[in-house]
Design an enzyme around this catalytic site. Structure first.
Site, short mmCIF file in Angstrom:
data_model
loop_
_atom_site.label_atom_id
_atom_site.label_comp_id
_atom_site.label_asym_id
_atom_site.label_seq_id
_atom_site.Cartn_x
_atom_site.Cartn_y
_atom_site.Cartn_z
N CYS B 86 -2.15 -0.85 0.33
CA CYS B 86 -1.13 -0.24 1.19
C CYS B 86 0.28 -0.54 0.66
O CYS B 86 0.66 -0.02 -0.37
CB CYS B 86 -1.34 -0.70 2.63
SG CYS B 86 -0.51 0.36 3.81
N HIS B 203 -7.36 -0.11 3.80
CA HIS B 203 -7.37 -1.58 3.91
C HIS B 203 -8.78 -2.15 3.88
O HIS B 203 -9.38 -2.34 4.96
CB HIS B 203 -6.72 -1.98 5.25
CG HIS B 203 -5.24 -1.81 5.28
ND1 HIS B 203 -4.38 -2.80 4.89
CD2 HIS B 203 -4.47 -0.76 5.65
CE1 HIS B 203 -3.12 -2.38 5.02
NE2 HIS B 203 -3.15 -1.14 5.49
N GLU B 205 -9.66 -5.14 3.50
CA GLU B 205 -9.70 -6.45 4.17
C GLU B 205 -9.89 -6.31 5.68
O GLU B 205 -10.21 -7.28 6.36
CB GLU B 205 -8.44 -7.27 3.84
CG GLU B 205 -7.19 -6.92 4.64
CD GLU B 205 -6.49 -5.64 4.18
OE1 GLU B 205 -7.07 -4.90 3.36
OE2 GLU B 205 -5.37 -5.39 4.66
#
Lengths: 83, 233
Positions: B86, B203, B205
């Site tokens: 990002c 994302h 994560e």
């Protein structure tokens, strides 16, 4: 001291979603004659020195490095005041 | 093997990345403050998401000149693994470690939603645990993810296989209809030519554990670990 105006604009061919939205809004306000709107940045810089040629060179370097992104933007530097 | 998670002022996904490496992947990880000037202790770097320097001027434009970034650039040029997620992707673009630039989403809206991604290659340090063409469901959260580059750069990236992830349908159809932000060629993630630097808007994560509703991001980190352990490719 010197004052410079720097105009940062999107390169031709790079889409401008903000400009498109503003154009639509102008149409809604009945400005039917508006064909295109492109939005850029206007940056004012005050700097030490009197040498305009040297300042211009520095300002162009600043624009290449940070103020504009050469992938999507063009810029134009004008020295507008010498104090 | 040690991962480093870079923190810029305004990063806000640094803890999530740290958590995934430490608690989910069970690998050593440390934070690296952007004022430091060495990454010598690390084998892989994560540039996390967030709003470094408040997105002032352009996303990533100011973070790109943080003192640590010259070490990150040397590390990347020497072949070290770097993943920018990002805002981290935006910083890699501004730093010139990846080609192109980000524009405002075509909708002008900040989008925060899960998207489907097509894995274009599975022979890279970042995707070796996936099947070729595998469809992943990973969330995005950005206002400026509308990837742009000139046509020559796009062609070169296609020729060199640098496009790793593209936005697609649940069935893997990567047409404009499934493009959330106007990104050129549905680009969600690209690599550098050498293949050691990845930038992606989604994302991973945020979806590496079942408790978060999915773990399609897990194998991106697992692929990196695989690669570092010499197992991948």
């Amino acid at each position: 001291m010197l004052k410079a105006n720097i105009y940062v604009t999107l390169k031709d061919g790079v889409l401008d979603p903000q400009g498109e939205a503003v154009k639509k809004s102008l149409k809604v306000l009945d400005y039917g004659q508006v064909n295109q709107v492109r939005i850029g940045k206007f940056i004012e810089v005050w700097l030490e020195g009197k040498d305009q040629a040297a300042a211009l060179k520095e300002l162009e370097e600043m624009s290449d490095k940070l103020l504009a992104n050469p992938v999507i933007e063009d810029y134009r530097v004008e020295i507008v005041e010498v104090y | 093997m040690k991962f480093g998670v870079v923190i810029f002022p305004g990063s806000n996904c640094d803890r999530d990345c740290y958590h995934v490496i430490k608690e989910v992947m069970k690998k050593p990880v440390e934070y690296i403050w952007h004022k430091e000037n060495s990454v010598a202790a690390f084998d892989a770097l994560i540039l996390p998401g967030g709003f470094s320097y408040g997105d002032y001027l352009r996303t990533g434009a100011i973070a790109r000149f943080s003192p640590l970034m010259s070490a990150v650039m040397d590390f990347a040029q020497a072949g070290g693994l770097v993943i920018g997620i990002c805002n981290g992707f935006q910083i890699l673009l501004e730093a010139g470690l990846l080609p192109g630039a980000m524009l405002r989403n075509s909708s002008l809206k900040f989008i925060c939603q899960p998207v489907f991604l097509k894995t274009q290659r599975n022979d890279t340090p970042f995707t070796n645990k996936f099947k070729s063409g595998q469809v992943l469901k990973i969330p995005v959260a950005h206002g400026e993810g509308n990837y742009y580059c000139d046509p020559r750069t796009l062609q070169k990236m296609k020729d060199k296989g640098q496009i790793l992830f593209s936005y697609c349908s649940a069935e893997g159809e990567d047409t404009m209809e499934y493009n959330p932000n106007g990104s050129l060629a549905n680009i969600a993630g690209i690599m550098n030519e050498k293949g050691n630097v990845l930038g992606m808007m989604p994302h991973p994560e945020r979806c590496s554990e079942e408790i978060l509703g999915g773990r399609d991001g897990f194998n991106i980190f697992a692929s990196m670990i695989n690669w570092l352990e010499g197992v991948g490719e």
